[in-house]
Design a protein around this motif. Structure first.
Motif, short mmCIF file in Angstrom:
data_model
loop_
_atom_site.label_atom_id
_atom_site.label_comp_id
_atom_site.label_asym_id
_atom_site.label_seq_id
_atom_site.Cartn_x
_atom_site.Cartn_y
_atom_site.Cartn_z
N GLY A 165 0.79 -1.23 0.00
CA GLY A 165 0.00 0.00 0.00
C GLY A 165 0.82 1.28 0.00
N SER A 166 2.13 1.19 -0.32
CA SER A 166 2.92 2.43 -0.38
C SER A 166 2.47 3.29 -1.54
CB SER A 166 4.40 2.10 -0.60
OG SER A 166 4.96 1.66 0.56
N ARG A 167 2.65 4.60 -1.38
CA ARG A 167 2.24 5.52 -2.44
C ARG A 167 3.23 5.45 -3.61
NH1 ARG A 167 -1.09 9.73 -0.64
NH2 ARG A 167 -0.12 11.10 -2.16
N THR A 168 2.77 5.83 -4.79
CA THR A 168 3.66 5.77 -5.95
C THR A 168 4.43 7.08 -6.14
OG1 THR A 168 1.82 6.38 -7.38
CG2 THR A 168 2.32 4.04 -7.24
N ASP A 169 4.08 8.15 -5.37
CA ASP A 169 4.82 9.42 -5.54
C ASP A 169 6.29 9.18 -5.22
OD1 ASP A 169 2.21 9.67 -4.74
OD2 ASP A 169 2.56 11.25 -3.28
N GLY A 170 7.14 9.65 -6.06
CA GLY A 170 8.58 9.53 -5.81
C GLY A 170 9.13 8.17 -6.19
N PHE A 171 8.24 7.25 -6.53
CA PHE A 171 8.69 5.88 -6.83
C PHE A 171 9.57 5.87 -8.09
CE2 PHE A 171 7.98 1.53 -8.53
CZ PHE A 171 8.54 0.84 -7.48
N ASN A 172 9.14 6.62 -9.10
CA ASN A 172 9.87 6.64 -10.36
C ASN A 172 11.32 7.09 -10.15
OD1 ASN A 172 10.32 6.42 -13.03
ND2 ASN A 172 9.27 8.29 -13.63
N GLN A 173 11.47 8.10 -9.29
CA GLN A 173 12.81 8.63 -8.99
C GLN A 173 13.66 7.55 -8.29
OE1 GLN A 173 11.86 12.24 -7.01
NE2 GLN A 173 14.02 12.83 -6.91
N ASP A 174 13.02 6.84 -7.35
CA ASP A 174 13.74 5.78 -6.62
C ASP A 174 14.17 4.67 -7.57
OD1 ASP A 174 13.29 7.19 -4.36
OD2 ASP A 174 11.74 5.87 -3.53
N ILE A 175 13.29 4.33 -8.51
CA ILE A 175 13.61 3.28 -9.48
C ILE A 175 14.82 3.68 -10.31
CG2 ILE A 175 12.83 2.20 -11.63
CD1 ILE A 175 10.07 2.28 -10.51
N ILE B 80 18.28 1.65 -10.65
CA ILE B 80 18.81 1.20 -11.95
C ILE B 80 20.18 1.83 -12.22
CG2 ILE B 80 18.36 1.20 -14.45
CD1 ILE B 80 15.39 0.81 -13.73
N ASN B 81 20.39 3.02 -11.64
CA ASN B 81 21.70 3.66 -11.82
C ASN B 81 22.69 3.24 -10.75
OD1 ASN B 81 21.18 5.01 -14.21
ND2 ASN B 81 19.99 6.57 -13.12
N GLY B 82 22.36 2.22 -9.99
CA GLY B 82 23.38 1.63 -9.10
C GLY B 82 23.34 2.09 -7.65
N ASP B 83 22.26 2.74 -7.22
CA ASP B 83 22.19 3.18 -5.82
C ASP B 83 21.84 1.97 -4.92
OD1 ASP B 83 21.45 4.20 -3.34
OD2 ASP B 83 20.59 6.04 -4.19
N GLU B 84 22.89 1.40 -4.33
CA GLU B 84 22.69 0.17 -3.53
C GLU B 84 21.88 0.43 -2.26
OE1 GLU B 84 26.49 -1.71 -2.75
OE2 GLU B 84 27.02 -1.40 -4.84
N ASN B 85 22.05 1.64 -1.68
CA ASN B 85 21.30 1.92 -0.45
C ASN B 85 19.80 1.98 -0.72
OD1 ASN B 85 23.50 1.99 1.21
ND2 ASN B 85 23.93 4.14 0.73
N LYS B 86 19.47 2.60 -1.87
CA LYS B 86 18.05 2.68 -2.24
C LYS B 86 17.50 1.26 -2.48
CE LYS B 86 16.20 6.22 -2.70
NZ LYS B 86 15.57 6.88 -1.57
N ALA B 87 18.32 0.45 -3.17
CA ALA B 87 17.88 -0.94 -3.42
C ALA B 87 17.66 -1.66 -2.09
CB ALA B 87 18.93 -1.68 -4.26
N LEU B 88 18.57 -1.45 -1.17
CA LEU B 88 18.46 -2.11 0.14
C LEU B 88 17.19 -1.68 0.87
CD1 LEU B 88 19.93 -4.01 2.09
CD2 LEU B 88 21.09 -2.03 3.05
N ASP B 89 16.86 -0.37 0.79
CA ASP B 89 15.62 0.12 1.43
C ASP B 89 14.42 -0.67 0.91
OD1 ASP B 89 16.96 2.04 2.76
OD2 ASP B 89 16.40 3.69 1.42
N TYR B 90 14.37 -0.83 -0.43
CA TYR B 90 13.22 -1.53 -1.02
C TYR B 90 13.26 -3.04 -0.75
CZ TYR B 90 11.08 2.52 -3.14
OH TYR B 90 10.42 3.72 -3.31
N VAL B 91 14.47 -3.61 -0.69
CA VAL B 91 14.58 -5.04 -0.35
C VAL B 91 13.99 -5.23 1.05
CG1 VAL B 91 16.22 -6.86 0.28
CG2 VAL B 91 16.51 -5.61 -1.87
N LYS B 92 14.35 -4.32 1.97
CA LYS B 92 13.84 -4.44 3.35
C LYS B 92 12.32 -4.28 3.37
CE LYS B 92 17.80 -2.63 5.94
NZ LYS B 92 18.32 -1.37 6.46
#
Ligand SMILES: NC(=O)c1ccc[n+]([C@@H]2O[C@H](COP(=O)([O-])OP(=O)(O)OC[C@H]3O[C@@H](n4cnc5c(N)ncnc54)[C@H](O)[C@@H]3O)[C@@H](O)[C@H]2O)c1
Length: 320
Positions: free
Chosen positions: A149-159, A163-175
């Motif tokens: 149920g997370s909002r989609t605002d800002g999601f595109n930027q996070d993606i 995709i550009n290699g931000d491992e911390n952002k990937a880790l946030d979403y993995v968690k």
């Protein structure tokens, strides 16, 4: 995987005073079956694996699922440790059960067998091709937005950042994905009260599509189409608003995933593979549907005309 990560893993095992043997098998969904598992049983027998040894799965979702089934069944269960190395397998295939494919359908044979440990290192994503990162985004949309149920605002930027290699952002979403998945598994570890079926959200069309196309489409890309289809079905049946369907389709397409069914895919073939879906009861097909993001439920039986109408709506339109 051995070429990429053997040194790190071997050093860790040696430092811990543990001996090991490698068994390799080729990559790809076509390997996720009982023939591969039989080959792995042979390797276990030759290595005299006993119940004090562990199977360690290093690789993507195919390696995780196949090794999980091996560990669950060899000697009626040996300890199992997972080291998922793709974004998709860290987001989803790293916990909570496994399935391998049967010639008649995807993920038909499986077990609920929990690992002793799951080791995720987001630096393994450095070597992952961009298209594999995009596949992982599909499971993030599935878990974090649709089920969580997370909002989609800002999601595109996070993606873009992932995709550009931000491992911390990937880790946030993995968690956050694992939190959503664990929340469901904790309520129903083995599917006894059907809460676990919620994890099947978007997967009914996905599995049928993967099988129909003989696994020439990746799981992540098929899931883009499968989630869009399940959202359209939810809307056609009066549960989900058109705005939410549009929002989801946008998130899928922004991630670089397909949302529309390829023109050449035959509805009847797809529907036929859906007959083998794990939610089917007395030959009645059931779907996981959405009332809203974060509000999924398992439907009653859905008839083939309703499914056909949904497939027709999500089919890509040929350019005139
Ligand atoms: N059990 C579950 O809960 C669950 C959940 C989701 C998906 N799955 C399954 O997972 C599978 C898909 O997993 P996947 O997307 O990881 O695909 P995959 O396992 O086929 O891996 C994709 C490719 O990436 C390569 N690879 C893996 N790690 C790498 C790395 N760090 N660097 C470079 N290359 C790397 C692999 O060799 C392979 O060629 C499907 O079979 C799906 O059904 C299972």
């Amino acid at each position: 995987m051995k070429g990429l990560f053997a040194e790190t893993l071997e050093n860790s095992l040696q430092n811990a005073g543990l001996s090991f043997e490698w068994t390799l098998f080729p990559s790809g969904e076509a390997q996720k079956n009982l023939s591969t598992v039989y080959g792995l049983y042979d390797a276990c027998a030759q290595a005299h694996i006993d119940k004090k040894n562990a199977v360690v799965a290093l690789g993507g979702g195919v390696v995780q699922d196949t090794s999980n089934y091996l560990a669950a069944t060899y000697l009626r269960g040996v300890p199992f440790i997972q080291i998922p190395t793709t974004l998709l397998s860290q987001v989803d295939a790293g916990i909570g059960g496994c399935a391998v494919d049967h010639p008649t359908g995807k993920s038909l044979i499986g077990q609920f067998y929990q690992p002793r440990a799951v080791i995720m290192d987001s630096s393994t994503l450095k070597t992952l091709p961009k298209n594999e990162l995009v596949n992982g985004i599909a499971e993030i949309i599935n878990k974090v937005i649709c089920l969580g149920g997370s909002r989609t605002d800002g999601f595109n930027q996070d993606i873009r950042a992932i995709i550009n290699g931000d491992e911390n952002k990937a880790l946030d979403y993995v968690k956050s994905s694992n939190k959503v998945k664990l929340g469901i598994i904790e309520r129903d570890e083995t599917g006894t009260n059907e809460t676990r079926f919620l994890l099947d959200w978007g997967h009914t069309i996905t599995y049928a599509l993967e099988r129909t196309l003989n696994y020439s489409i990746s799981h992540g890309r098929a899931l883009g189409i499968g989630m869009h289809g399940a959202a359209v079905l939810s809307q056609q049946l009066g549960y989900l608003s058109r705005d939410k369907v549009r929002e989801l389709k946008q998130a899928i397409e922004d991630a670089g995933l397909p949302a529309e069914l390829p023109v050449h895919v035959d509805n009847d073939k797809l529907i036929n593979y859906m007959c083998l879906d794990q939610k089917v009861v007395a030959r009645r097909k059931r779907f996981v549907l959405l009332r809203d993001f974060g509000d999924a439920f398992v439907s009653e039986g859905i008839d083939d005309n309703q499914i056909t109408s949904c497939l027709d709506e999500i089919r890509e339109r040929p350019i005139a």
